[in-house]
Design a protein around this motif. Structure first.
Motif, short mmCIF file in Angstrom:
data_model
loop_
_atom_site.label_atom_id
_atom_site.label_comp_id
_atom_site.label_asym_id
_atom_site.label_seq_id
_atom_site.Cartn_x
_atom_site.Cartn_y
_atom_site.Cartn_z
N TRP A 120 0.68 -1.16 0.17
CA TRP A 120 0.02 -0.11 0.05
C TRP A 120 0.98 1.31 -0.04
N GLY A 121 2.21 1.17 -0.03
CA GLY A 121 3.22 2.33 -0.17
C GLY A 121 3.00 3.32 0.96
N VAL A 122 3.08 2.64 2.12
CA VAL A 122 3.15 3.46 3.58
C VAL A 122 4.50 3.46 3.88
N HIS A 123 4.66 4.12 5.02
CA HIS A 123 5.98 4.23 5.78
C HIS A 123 5.96 2.90 6.68
N ALA A 124 5.03 2.74 7.29
CA ALA A 124 4.60 1.71 8.45
C ALA A 124 3.40 1.13 8.49
N VAL A 125 3.11 -0.10 9.18
CA VAL A 125 1.94 -0.53 9.46
C VAL A 125 2.11 -1.21 10.63
N TYR A 126 1.19 -0.84 11.87
CA TYR A 126 1.00 -1.42 13.12
C TYR A 126 -0.29 -1.99 13.47
N VAL A 127 -0.47 -3.07 14.01
CA VAL A 127 -1.57 -3.75 14.32
C VAL A 127 -1.91 -3.65 15.70
N ARG A 128 -3.17 -3.26 16.22
CA ARG A 128 -3.57 -3.15 17.48
C ARG A 128 -4.83 -4.03 17.81
N GLU A 167 6.87 5.64 17.30
CA GLU A 167 6.94 5.44 15.85
C GLU A 167 5.70 5.32 15.29
N ASP A 168 4.67 4.90 16.04
CA ASP A 168 3.39 4.74 15.53
C ASP A 168 2.47 6.04 15.19
N ALA A 169 3.11 6.99 15.64
CA ALA A 169 2.40 8.43 15.60
C ALA A 169 1.63 8.57 16.74
#
Length: 457
Positions: A120-128, A167-169
């Motif tokens: 998907w062309g993003v910097h990072a993906v985090y799962v919660r 890092e996940d904003a």
């Protein structure tokens, strides 16, 4: 005329591409809101099913659905991806909730986070994990740690202040009620002082007693003297200040015991084991003790200094073990904190639940901070580059860890905040002898430099 039209046709797109490239580097948030977010949303919508299938996150459909599809359309029955909720854009990325298919777990999605990032062309993906069967994907559009901006909406409370950005904003919130004591390690110019500066100025706006021990002659904490209730600038003064804090802790325990010894029949909500269960008009103000360069309290050269060191370490351990119920919290900072400092160092470190590790000079220092609570975080701390001061790895006793970075705060602004909030410092008579001297701010003379003379003919 034709050349001008051709130049305009070519120059316009080139200028737009150049402007977008400059905005992506200089203003990543603006670039994400105007260019990055629409592109990522389009990729997600167009490739959601195929991406989930490639990541192994699809499952066979229910039998009734497969029979219905074959009977109605005679098409091949395809695997079903997790049901996707609404895509919610943010200033730093996207949020989308997924309802997991039967047989899936959040770890399956977390294992494919890197694949989703590239797809998907993003910097990072985090799962919660939100609730059983539902996870939230937090897509971060750019590196939020390169140019730190604190989130606008962060709920703060007494002894709960935002200090840095994860890092996940999301905001890294220092909560003393949950994590009473913390150890902050970092080499010279690693950003450890900036972390301490942000934390102290955030607490300065609350009715909290702030106490400092800075054995570097006060060069780190002296600028905040207007807000500090006590300050020790050398080991001799620290040896006098720590017994006063221990005595204050014992007095608070006597207050708690007096409340516990009330008559039978008293409602349960009035029975307490710490100061937070006391009535508000009886509750003493919480105390936060900042210790900069804790190693200076351990270093000795003579037998007399060794006796003083043992006494101070014993008092620090008592504060760390018993201070939480009395509303006394520790923030211990240093470059290295190992057993080689002397007797009691390891025992004191074991009482410091929170760990923040900035850039260190060797792997052993990172293990001292994170090795006993989050071994995997040691490698992350060793990989912090020198050109990113303020970047740190924070770990907790659950084994989880993440990277954070503190926003820049000038010393002048921090000192001005402490002067403006000096009236919020609670009155604590036990610490009155240790209150630092604050020189008065010079008032500019508004009179003219030269005395005006009357005009004569």
């Amino acid at each position: 005329m034709t050349d001008l039209v051709t130049l305009a046709e070519l120059g316009g797109p080139l200028a737009a591409i150049g402007g977008a490239a400059y905005a992506r580097h200089a203003y990543p948030s603006a670039y994400w809101s105007t260019v990055g977010m629409p592109v990522s949303v389009a990729r997600l919508l167009a490739s959601y099913t195929s991406t989930m299938d490639a990541c192994g996150l699809t499952v066979p459909p229910p039998r009734w659905r497969a029979l219905a599809v074959k009977a109605a359309t005679r098409r091949e029955v395809r695997p079903v991806p997790p049901r996707r909720g609404l895509i919610r854009p943010t200033s730093t990325g996207l949020r989308v909730r997924l309802r997991l298919a039967p047989g899936q777990e959040p770890a399956d999605v977390a294992a494919s986070a890197e694949r989703l990032r590239h797809a998907w062309g993003v910097h990072a993906v985090y799962v919660r994990d939100v609730k059983p069967g539902v996870v939230e994907l937090r897509l971060v559009g750019f590196d939020v740690l390169r140019k730190v901006r604190m989130p606008r909406r962060v709920a703060d409370d007494l002894l709960r202040v935002p200090v840095a950005v994860r890092e996940d904003a999301t905001a890294f919130v220092r909560d003393y009620r949950t994590v009473p004591h913390e150890l902050v390690l970092g080499a010279t110019l690693s950003g450890k002082s900036m972390f301490l500066r942000n934390l102290l100025t955030r607490l300065a706006t609350q009715p909290v007693v702030l106490v400092g021990i800075d054995c570097k002659r006060g060069v780190e904490l002296a600028p905040f003297a207007a807000r500090l209730s006590a300050l020790a600038t050398d080991p001799n003064q620290a040896a006098e200040l720590l017994p006063a804090l221990v005595k204050e802790m014992e007095d608070r325990y006597d207050l708690i015991k007096a409340r516990q010894g009330i008559a039978p029949g008293t409602p349960e909500e009035l029975i307490t084991s710490d100061i937070w269960g006391l009535p508000e008009d009886e509750r003493p103000a919480p105390i936060v003790l900042f210790i900069d360069e804790v190693a200076e309290l351990f270093l000795v050269a003579t037998r007399k200094e060794e006796e003083r060191r043992d006494e101070m370490v014993t008092q620090l351990i008592r504060l760390a073990q018993l201070g939480r119920a009395a509303g006394i919290y520790l923030e211990v900072c240093g470059q290295r904190f190992g057993a080689e400092l002397g007797k009691g160092a390891t025992m004191l470190r074991a009482q410091l639940t929170g760990r923040v590790c900035h850039r260190v000079n060797d792997e052993a220092s990172a293990k001292m901070a994170l090795g006993d609570i989050a071994p995997e975080a040691v490698y992350g701390a060793c990989a912090i580059p020198a050109e990113l001061p303020g970047l740190a790895v924070v770990g907790d006793t659950s084994g989880g860890w993440s990277r954070i970075r503190t926003p820049y705060l000038s010393l002048a602004d921090a000192a001005a905040t402490c002067r403006a909030t000096a009236h919020l410092a609670p009155d604590l008579p036990a610490l009155a002898p240790f209150r630092p001297y604050v020189p008065p701010v010079p008032v500019e003379d508004s009179r003219p430099v030269a005395t005006p003379q009357p005009v004569t003919e």
